[in-house]
Motif scaffolding. Structure first.
Motif, PDB file in Angstrom:
ATOM      1  N   ILE A 132      47.965 -91.446  -2.230  1.00 48.33           N
ATOM      2  CA  ILE A 132      48.569 -90.123  -2.080  1.00 48.33           C
ATOM      3  C   ILE A 132      47.672 -89.264  -1.199  1.00 48.33           C
ATOM      4  CG2 ILE A 132      49.784 -90.222  -4.282  1.00 48.33           C
ATOM      5  CD1 ILE A 132      47.646 -88.349  -5.442  1.00 48.33           C
ATOM      6  N   THR A 133      48.263 -88.267  -0.592  1.00 48.02           N
ATOM      7  CA  THR A 133      47.520 -87.354   0.266  1.00 48.02           C
ATOM      8  C   THR A 133      47.641 -85.951  -0.306  1.00 48.02           C
ATOM      9  OG1 THR A 133      48.059 -88.743   2.170  1.00 48.02           O
ATOM     10  CG2 THR A 133      47.290 -86.502   2.629  1.00 48.02           C
ATOM     11  N   ARG A 174      41.244 -78.935  -1.722  1.00 50.75           N
ATOM     12  CA  ARG A 174      41.168 -77.950  -2.801  1.00 50.75           C
ATOM     13  C   ARG A 174      42.040 -78.357  -3.988  1.00 50.75           C
ATOM     14  NH1 ARG A 174      45.575 -74.752  -2.962  1.00 50.75           N
ATOM     15  NH2 ARG A 174      46.923 -74.774  -1.122  1.00 50.75           N
ATOM     16  N   VAL A 175      43.194 -78.983  -3.711  1.00 54.33           N
ATOM     17  CA  VAL A 175      44.077 -79.442  -4.786  1.00 54.33           C
ATOM     18  C   VAL A 175      43.443 -80.628  -5.501  1.00 54.33           C
ATOM     19  CG1 VAL A 175      46.345 -80.425  -5.309  1.00 54.33           C
ATOM     20  CG2 VAL A 175      46.138 -78.561  -3.638  1.00 54.33           C
ATOM     21  N   LEU A 176      42.855 -81.530  -4.735  1.00 50.13           N
ATOM     22  CA  LEU A 176      42.190 -82.691  -5.318  1.00 50.13           C
ATOM     23  C   LEU A 176      41.016 -82.263  -6.198  1.00 50.13           C
ATOM     24  CD1 LEU A 176      42.232 -85.746  -5.460  1.00 50.13           C
ATOM     25  CD2 LEU A 176      40.773 -85.795  -3.431  1.00 50.13           C
ATOM     26  N   ALA A 177      40.273 -81.255  -5.767  1.00 54.27           N
ATOM     27  CA  ALA A 177      39.150 -80.747  -6.568  1.00 54.27           C
ATOM     28  C   ALA A 177      39.657 -80.178  -7.895  1.00 54.27           C
ATOM     29  CB  ALA A 177      38.371 -79.695  -5.789  1.00 54.27           C
ATOM     30  N   ARG A 178      40.753 -79.431  -7.852  1.00 53.01           N
ATOM     31  CA  ARG A 178      41.346 -78.890  -9.090  1.00 53.01           C
ATOM     32  C   ARG A 178      41.820 -80.010 -10.009  1.00 53.01           C
ATOM     33  NH1 ARG A 178      45.420 -74.078  -7.335  1.00 53.01           N
ATOM     34  NH2 ARG A 178      44.072 -72.359  -7.959  1.00 53.01           N
ATOM     35  N   LEU A 179      42.468 -81.001  -9.410  1.00 57.66           N
ATOM     36  CA  LEU A 179      42.966 -82.142 -10.171  1.00 57.66           C
ATOM     37  C   LEU A 179      41.816 -82.856 -10.874  1.00 57.66           C
ATOM     38  CD1 LEU A 179      45.253 -84.162 -10.921  1.00 57.66           C
ATOM     39  CD2 LEU A 179      44.777 -85.314  -8.766  1.00 57.66           C
ATOM     40  N   ALA A 229      44.663 -91.586 -14.881  1.00 55.81           N
ATOM     41  CA  ALA A 229      45.149 -91.385 -16.245  1.00 55.81           C
ATOM     42  C   ALA A 229      45.699 -89.976 -16.425  1.00 55.81           C
ATOM     43  CB  ALA A 229      44.034 -91.651 -17.250  1.00 55.81           C
ATOM     44  N   PHE A 230      45.029 -89.001 -15.820  1.00 50.84           N
ATOM     45  CA  PHE A 230      45.485 -87.617 -15.930  1.00 50.84           C
ATOM     46  C   PHE A 230      46.853 -87.425 -15.272  1.00 50.84           C
ATOM     47  CE2 PHE A 230      45.544 -83.123 -14.581  1.00 50.84           C
ATOM     48  CZ  PHE A 230      45.385 -82.522 -15.824  1.00 50.84           C
ATOM     49  N   ILE A 231      47.022 -87.983 -14.076  1.00 51.69           N
ATOM     50  CA  ILE A 231      48.307 -87.882 -13.383  1.00 51.69           C
ATOM     51  C   ILE A 231      49.403 -88.566 -14.209  1.00 51.69           C
ATOM     52  CG2 ILE A 231      49.619 -88.638 -11.349  1.00 51.69           C
ATOM     53  CD1 ILE A 231      46.997 -88.246  -9.727  1.00 51.69           C
ATOM     54  N   ALA A 232      49.118 -89.752 -14.730  1.00 47.35           N
ATOM     55  CA  ALA A 232      50.116 -90.465 -15.541  1.00 47.35           C
ATOM     56  C   ALA A 232      50.464 -89.674 -16.794  1.00 47.35           C
ATOM     57  CB  ALA A 232      49.578 -91.847 -15.907  1.00 47.35           C
TER      58      ALA A 232
END
Length: 130
Positions: free
Chosen positions: A98-99, A103-108, A121-124
């Motif tokens: 995924i792209t 800043r979004v990746l850091a929050r995730l 695991a968090f996304i799932a």
């Protein structure tokens, strides 16, 4: 996977009713006819399966229409098959790319860490609980 569905014909004042006999409590309805009834049944079956899997329950195997037709509660029903995408039942792991903006990746990653999970695991978990 192909599940048999029992359809009770509707009319101008009564909706078409649909039951998936192999999946307890799985039913649907339609106003405009048999085609809509079958499509709505597919959606109901998919939701039933997703809910059962999320709850850790087994998914019943489809019965034969011939066996189901012998049951008196289905007398007079129209029979059809609702074909369900087998990927819905798969727990196979698939790697995806995924792209996201940094800043979004850091929050995730921060949210995953605070939840005690890794990114995948968090996304799932978020997708299942949403």
């Amino acid at each position: 996977m192909k599940y048999p569905i029992a359809i009770e014909a509707g009319n101008d004042t009564k909706a078409w009713g649909v039951i998936a006999p192999d999946l307890p409590g799985c039913f649907s309805a339609a106003d405009s006819g048999i085609d809509e009834a079958i499509e709505n049944a597919k959606e109901a079956i998919e939701l039933w399966i997703e809910t059962a899997l999320d709850a850790g329950k087994d998914i019943p195997k489809p019965s034969s229409i011939t066996d189901l037709q012998k049951k008196k509660e289905f007398k007079g029903c129209i029979w059809a098959i609702a074909e369900i995408d087998p990927a819905l039942l798969s727990d196979d792991i698939e790697r995806v790319n995924i792209t996201l903006p940094k800043r979004v990746l850091a929050r995730l990653d921060a949210k995953a860490k605070s939840a005690g999970e890794n990114r995948s695991a968090f996304i799932a978990h978020m997708a299942i609980s949403a």
